[in-house]
Design a protein around this motif. Structure first.
Motif, mmCIF file in Angstrom:
data_model
loop_
_atom_site.group_PDB
_atom_site.id
_atom_site.type_symbol
_atom_site.label_atom_id
_atom_site.label_comp_id
_atom_site.label_asym_id
_atom_site.label_seq_id
_atom_site.Cartn_x
_atom_site.Cartn_y
_atom_site.Cartn_z
ATOM 1 N N PRO A 27 28.384 45.981 42.007
ATOM 2 C CA PRO A 27 29.677 45.360 41.673
ATOM 3 C C PRO A 27 30.816 46.023 42.444
ATOM 4 C CG PRO A 27 28.916 46.756 39.868
ATOM 5 C CD PRO A 27 27.787 46.657 40.835
ATOM 6 N N TYR A 28 31.676 45.178 43.032
ATOM 7 C CA TYR A 28 32.817 45.719 43.785
ATOM 8 C C TYR A 28 33.898 46.213 42.832
ATOM 9 C CZ TYR A 28 36.511 46.107 47.275
ATOM 10 O OH TYR A 28 37.502 46.596 48.084
ATOM 11 N N VAL A 29 34.185 45.423 41.808
ATOM 12 C CA VAL A 29 35.208 45.813 40.829
ATOM 13 C C VAL A 29 34.554 46.684 39.778
ATOM 14 C CG1 VAL A 29 36.837 44.972 39.103
ATOM 15 C CG2 VAL A 29 36.562 43.745 41.261
ATOM 16 N N TYR A 277 38.024 38.303 48.960
ATOM 17 C CA TYR A 277 38.406 38.947 47.703
ATOM 18 C C TYR A 277 37.308 38.801 46.664
ATOM 19 C CZ TYR A 277 43.208 39.824 49.140
ATOM 20 O OH TYR A 277 44.330 40.304 49.781
ATOM 21 N N PRO A 278 37.129 39.813 45.803
ATOM 22 C CA PRO A 278 36.137 39.666 44.737
ATOM 23 C C PRO A 278 36.577 38.593 43.745
ATOM 24 C CG PRO A 278 37.454 41.646 44.396
ATOM 25 C CD PRO A 278 37.821 41.118 45.749
ATOM 26 N N LYS A 279 35.605 37.949 43.128
ATOM 27 C CA LYS A 279 35.904 36.886 42.174
ATOM 28 C C LYS A 279 36.773 37.393 41.033
ATOM 29 C CE LYS A 279 35.523 32.928 40.011
ATOM 30 N NZ LYS A 279 36.365 31.792 40.420
ATOM 31 N N GLN A 280 36.620 38.672 40.686
ATOM 32 C CA GLN A 280 37.383 39.218 39.558
ATOM 33 C C GLN A 280 38.860 39.420 39.865
ATOM 34 O OE1 GLN A 280 34.595 40.413 40.883
ATOM 35 N NE2 GLN A 280 33.192 41.247 39.338
ATOM 36 N N ALA A 281 39.234 39.394 41.134
ATOM 37 C CA ALA A 281 40.619 39.685 41.512
ATOM 38 C C ALA A 281 41.566 38.586 41.047
ATOM 39 C CB ALA A 281 40.722 39.851 43.024
ATOM 40 N N TYR A 282 42.665 38.993 40.425
ATOM 41 C CA TYR A 282 43.729 38.056 40.102
ATOM 42 C C TYR A 282 44.732 38.084 41.258
ATOM 43 C CZ TYR A 282 42.276 38.766 35.139
ATOM 44 O OH TYR A 282 41.594 38.868 33.960
ATOM 45 N N ARG A 283 45.051 36.923 41.817
ATOM 46 C CA ARG A 283 46.081 36.838 42.856
ATOM 47 C C ARG A 283 47.331 36.222 42.236
ATOM 48 N NH1 ARG A 283 44.192 36.645 47.778
ATOM 49 N NH2 ARG A 283 46.173 37.648 48.249
ATOM 50 N N ALA A 366 38.907 26.125 32.960
ATOM 51 C CA ALA A 366 38.703 26.063 34.410
ATOM 52 C C ALA A 366 39.858 26.701 35.163
ATOM 53 C CB ALA A 366 38.535 24.613 34.860
ATOM 54 N N LEU A 367 41.039 26.775 34.532
ATOM 55 C CA LEU A 367 42.227 27.314 35.179
ATOM 56 C C LEU A 367 42.483 28.776 34.833
ATOM 57 C CD1 LEU A 367 44.749 24.333 34.731
ATOM 58 C CD2 LEU A 367 43.147 24.769 36.604
ATOM 59 N N TRP A 368 41.566 29.419 34.136
ATOM 60 C CA TRP A 368 41.776 30.805 33.745
ATOM 61 C C TRP A 368 41.706 31.724 34.959
ATOM 62 C CZ3 TRP A 368 39.022 31.691 28.362
ATOM 63 C CH2 TRP A 368 39.669 30.898 27.413
ATOM 64 N N ASN A 369 42.055 32.978 34.744
ATOM 65 C CA ASN A 369 42.223 33.945 35.836
ATOM 66 C C ASN A 369 40.902 34.568 36.281
ATOM 67 O OD1 ASN A 369 45.104 33.689 35.742
ATOM 68 N ND2 ASN A 369 45.103 35.000 33.925
ATOM 69 N N GLY A 370 40.804 34.816 37.588
ATOM 70 C CA GLY A 370 39.664 35.549 38.128
ATOM 71 C C GLY A 370 38.341 34.924 37.757
ATOM 72 N N GLU A 371 37.382 35.760 37.383
ATOM 73 C CA GLU A 371 36.047 35.280 37.061
ATOM 74 C C GLU A 371 36.008 34.517 35.742
ATOM 75 O OE1 GLU A 371 33.298 38.463 36.588
ATOM 76 O OE2 GLU A 371 34.685 39.710 35.438
ATOM 77 N N TRP A 372 37.091 34.601 34.939
ATOM 78 C CA TRP A 372 37.151 33.815 33.708
ATOM 79 C C TRP A 372 37.229 32.317 34.032
ATOM 80 C CZ3 TRP A 372 36.536 37.013 29.644
ATOM 81 C CH2 TRP A 372 37.034 38.319 29.726
ATOM 82 N N GLY A 373 37.849 31.976 35.165
ATOM 83 C CA GLY A 373 38.082 30.583 35.517
ATOM 84 C C GLY A 373 37.088 30.059 36.529
#
Length: 454
Positions: A27-29, A277-283, A366-373
């Motif tokens: 895992p990167y994060v 960018y990792p999927k977990q990253a919030y932009r 579907a619109l949630w942040n990072g890997e949540w969405g």
């Protein structure tokens, strides 16, 4: 005996390392986002301009309104005393900090601030502080107590960050272990004593990454915090930061609305966002903030007739949306940076737009942040230089978004079947069935946001 024990331990460690499969992805994060950030949006408060009084007490009275608006994280610009030496304007920049352990009397007292944070928590909101770790005011208290903590020029004198017009501040030297300890403990103080829920790190990339990695671990040992970097870098997300700025998204969208590029130019941002960018990253996505508003212009100046589309885009795209105070009132003035210049609050259709977008963001997984969405999936269309179209979907929710990012009307058709479905139109509330042969008549700078119902 001791040598034998050490040798055995080393051999065991080596055996474990050798046994680990080097071809297994790692895992990167290396941390978990706080649960309350999964569908959160940010609201930036410029305390000086937020109310006519410009105080914590006055801002606290607005918390029920912000809760009703639907925001989650309140980002307060720096709350600390401002330097007098080389001050800009009559009131100075909040980013020229004189004491990291004190509160700017312009805003109130420490107790006032603690009361604000507690009241925000009572509304279910979270509060993050703007932390200015790269530099201080010329007359910061550290100049006297620890002059060795400052970078020196060839003449042995403290200096501002090179090349920028930041002559009201001087740079700190993160080669000094004592400074690193002080800054870490100061940040921990505001989390422990005032209850803040994290930080927005000003000019984060000008400070060594290993400092942020250690400091964030110390803060998360106290409680789950949210960390936002004013920078655009993948490495920020591995250990330290939940979110980073999407500068290139804003720049790219501005170029499109100015006619300097077409809609396909945004593909570069999204390609990098998805693969680099990792999927977990919030932009963090935004149409304006304190810097843009003061120095570049309001969102109305920057995006012109495309402003509504830009706002909506920032909420339905992959990213964590941010609102700068006053946007919900349709604020059309550049707020002074070094003087008191209170927002003129007034009824505006933008309040309803933001409220509806925030509600959609919160309920649609579907619109949630990072890997949540859900990841954005491109929907090919018949006018790619004008129209940007995509779907975000998961097992529960689906959104089909179409933007005409041009000054000309266009009729757009779509290929593939990714977008097929029955939807509720975000704007009109009408039921829309989309299938083979569906075409949209798009006015200049318009959008269609269709929310899946099946």
């Amino acid at each position: 005996m001791i040598k034998s024990f050490i040798l055995a331990a080393l051999l065991a460690a080596g055996a474990c390392a050798h046994a680990a499969d080097p071809y297994q992805p790692q895992p990167y994060v290396q941390f978990q986002h706080a649960e309350w950030t999964r569908n959160a949006s940010i609201y930036q408060i410029n305390t000086r301009q937020f109310t006519p009084e410009g105080t914590f007490h006055a801002a606290e009275q607005q918390l029920p309104r912000l809760k009703a608006l639907g925001v989650d994280i309140l980002w307060l610009m720096p709350i600390h005393p401002i330097g007098q030496v080389k001050r800009k304007g009559s009131m100075g920049s909040p980013y020229a900090v004189r004491d990291f352990m004190a509160v700017n009397p312009e805003f109130g007292t420490l107790d006032d601030f603690k009361h604000f944070v507690a009241a925000a928590h009572g509304q279910g909101l979270h509060v993050i502080l703007d932390w200015v770790g790269n530099h201080t005011a010329w007359d910061n208290v550290l100049r006297t107590s620890h002059p060795e903590w400052y970078e020196k020029n060839r003449k042995g004198q403290p200096h501002p960050t090179p090349w920028f017009d930041w002559d009201d501040i001087i740079d700190l030297d993160y080669a000094q272990p004592g400074l690193r300890r002080y800054m870490t403990e100061a940040m921990a103080y505001w989390v422990r004593e005032a209850g803040v829920d994290g930080y927005r790190a000003d000019a984060a990339g000008l400070i060594p990454q290993d400092f942020w990695d250690h400091a964030s671990r110390q803060l998360r040992a106290i409680k789950p915090v949210f960390m936002l970097a004013e920078w655009e870098s993948r490495d920020m997300h591995a250990v330290a930061f939940d979110a980073s700025y999407a500068w290139t998204w804003w720049d790219g969208l501005r170029a499109v609305t100015e006619g300097k590029a077409d809609a396909t130019s945004l593909y570069t941002y999204y390609a990098w966002n998805q693969k680099f960018y990792p999927k977990q990253a919030y932009r963090m996505l935004y149409t304006t903030n304190h810097d843009k508003n003061a120095w570049d212009g309001t969102e109305f100046e920057i995006f012109g007739p495309a402003v509504d589309a830009a706002i909506v885009f920032s909420f339905v795209s992959e990213g964590m949306p941010m609102i700068y105070n006053g946007q919900e009132a349709g604020n059309r003035k550049r707020l002074a940076f070094f003087e008191r210049d209170a927002i003129q609050w007034q009824p505006s259709p933008y309040e309803a737009l933001y409220k509806n977008l925030l509600a959609l963001k919160k309920r649609n997984t579907a619109l949630w942040n990072g890997e949540w969405g859900a990841t954005m999936e491109q929907v090919p269309n018949s006018a790619p230089k004008q129209v940007f179209s995509f779907v975000r979907r998961n097992a529960k929710d689906k959104v089909f978004a179409v933007f005409n990012l041009s000054a000309k009307p266009v009729q757009a058709g779509f290929s593939d079947d990714l977008h097929f479905g029955v939807y509720r139109d975000f704007g009109s509330g009408e039921t829309v069935r989309v299938g083979e042969g569906s075409r949209f008549e798009m006015a200049p700078w318009s959008y269609r946001i269709l929310v899946g119902t099946e």
